[in-house]
Design a protein around this motif. Structure first.
Motif, PDB file in Angstrom:
ATOM      1  N   LYS A 125       0.835  -1.206   0.000  1.00  0.00           N
ATOM      2  CA  LYS A 125       0.000   0.000   0.000  1.00  0.00           C
ATOM      3  C   LYS A 125       0.870   1.256   0.000  1.00  0.00           C
ATOM      4  O   LYS A 125       0.580   2.216  -0.706  1.00  0.00           O
ATOM      5  CB  LYS A 125      -0.947   0.014   1.196  1.00  0.00           C
ATOM      6  CG  LYS A 125      -2.110  -0.949   1.067  1.00  0.00           C
ATOM      7  CD  LYS A 125      -3.015  -0.867   2.279  1.00  0.00           C
ATOM      8  CE  LYS A 125      -4.171  -1.846   2.193  1.00  0.00           C
ATOM      9  NZ  LYS A 125      -5.077  -1.620   1.085  1.00  0.00           N
ATOM     10  N   GLN A 128       2.308   1.908  -3.369  1.00  0.00           N
ATOM     11  CA  GLN A 128       1.345   2.456  -4.320  1.00  0.00           C
ATOM     12  C   GLN A 128       1.319   3.968  -4.253  1.00  0.00           C
ATOM     13  O   GLN A 128       0.925   4.633  -5.205  1.00  0.00           O
ATOM     14  CB  GLN A 128      -0.056   1.889  -4.052  1.00  0.00           C
ATOM     15  CG  GLN A 128      -0.177   0.427  -4.381  1.00  0.00           C
ATOM     16  CD  GLN A 128      -1.487  -0.176  -3.893  1.00  0.00           C
ATOM     17  OE1 GLN A 128      -2.279   0.469  -3.209  1.00  0.00           O
ATOM     18  NE2 GLN A 128      -1.706  -1.431  -4.237  1.00  0.00           N
ATOM     19  N   ARG A 176       7.316   2.212  -6.358  1.00  0.00           N
ATOM     20  CA  ARG A 176       5.963   2.575  -6.775  1.00  0.00           C
ATOM     21  C   ARG A 176       5.394   1.467  -7.645  1.00  0.00           C
ATOM     22  O   ARG A 176       5.989   1.040  -8.628  1.00  0.00           O
ATOM     23  CB  ARG A 176       5.955   3.901  -7.516  1.00  0.00           C
ATOM     24  CG  ARG A 176       4.542   4.387  -7.804  1.00  0.00           C
ATOM     25  CD  ARG A 176       4.540   5.722  -8.488  1.00  0.00           C
ATOM     26  NE  ARG A 176       4.959   6.795  -7.607  1.00  0.00           N
ATOM     27  CZ  ARG A 176       4.147   7.482  -6.823  1.00  0.00           C
ATOM     28  NH1 ARG A 176       2.876   7.169  -6.770  1.00  0.00           N
ATOM     29  NH2 ARG A 176       4.597   8.457  -6.077  1.00  0.00           N
ATOM     30  N   ASN A 177       4.208   1.007  -7.251  1.00  0.00           N
ATOM     31  CA  ASN A 177       3.492  -0.029  -8.003  1.00  0.00           C
ATOM     32  C   ASN A 177       2.489   0.657  -8.918  1.00  0.00           C
ATOM     33  O   ASN A 177       1.549   1.252  -8.455  1.00  0.00           O
ATOM     34  CB  ASN A 177       2.728  -0.959  -7.051  1.00  0.00           C
ATOM     35  CG  ASN A 177       3.627  -1.550  -6.000  1.00  0.00           C
ATOM     36  OD1 ASN A 177       4.824  -1.704  -6.200  1.00  0.00           O
ATOM     37  ND2 ASN A 177       3.070  -1.856  -4.850  1.00  0.00           N
TER      38      ASN A 177
END
Length: 178
Positions: A125, A128, A176-177
């Motif tokens: 999370k 993200q 970062r996804n």
């Protein structure tokens, strides 16, 4: 479906604050009963509320008897030179820097792999939202806890001397996804 097929990792809300404080007391009582010198709680309600207000608290729940039961929490905050990192270490850590203050699992739910699932989801999370680094520390002599953090993907940065013991400092690189 396996034991962990129905679970949820979410941001903590104000309604979770008292439960988190109470959990910290239960976890501390369990640690003390096992002869551990580790101090994790009880946390102050005002401190927990501050983490939550800043969006830095997480809660993990599992579905039991058609009801979501909260069993874990994590508190993360922005880095403020907690570990006196060198200029070289700071250069290597690109992006935002965070400190994992606490991961607490209900004592009767420990040892089932839930903490690993929870922590991985918290880190996902966070990834993200931004790139950066999460730092944490633990008593250097706690091999079980060190192995837990390493199994989630944390890497030992160094050991730091305290008054009469060593603290192991770990890092985890957030990516970062997209």
């Amino acid at each position: 479906m396996g034991l962990f097929s129905s679970h949820q990792t979410r941001r903590a809300t104000r309604d979770d604050a008292r439960w988190i404080v109470d959990l910290s007391s239960r976890v501390q009582a369990d640690l003390t009963s096992k002869g551990s010198a580790q101090v994790i709680g009880p946390l102050a309600l005002q401190s927990v509320e501050s983490f939550i207000q800043n969006g830095h608290g997480f809660v993990f729940g599992i579905l039991q008897h058609n009801r979501l039961i909260d069993i874990a929490t994590g508190l993360i905050d922005e880095y403020s030179n907690n570990y006196a990192l060198s200029g070289e270490e700071m250069k290597e850590m690109l992006g935002k820097k965070w400190v994992l203050h606490a991961v607490m699992i209900e004592p009767d739910s420990q040892g089932a792999g839930l903490g690993k699932i929870f922590l991985r989801e918290v880190l996902e999370k966070m990834g993200q939202e931004s790139e950066g680094v999460v730092l944490l520390d633990c008593f250097a002599g706690n091999k079980k806890l060190r192995a837990f953090y390493e199994s989630v993907g944390f890497v030992l940065l160094r050991e730091v001397p305290e008054e009469d013991y060593l603290v192991a400092v770990f890092t985890y690189k957030l990516r970062r996804n997209n």
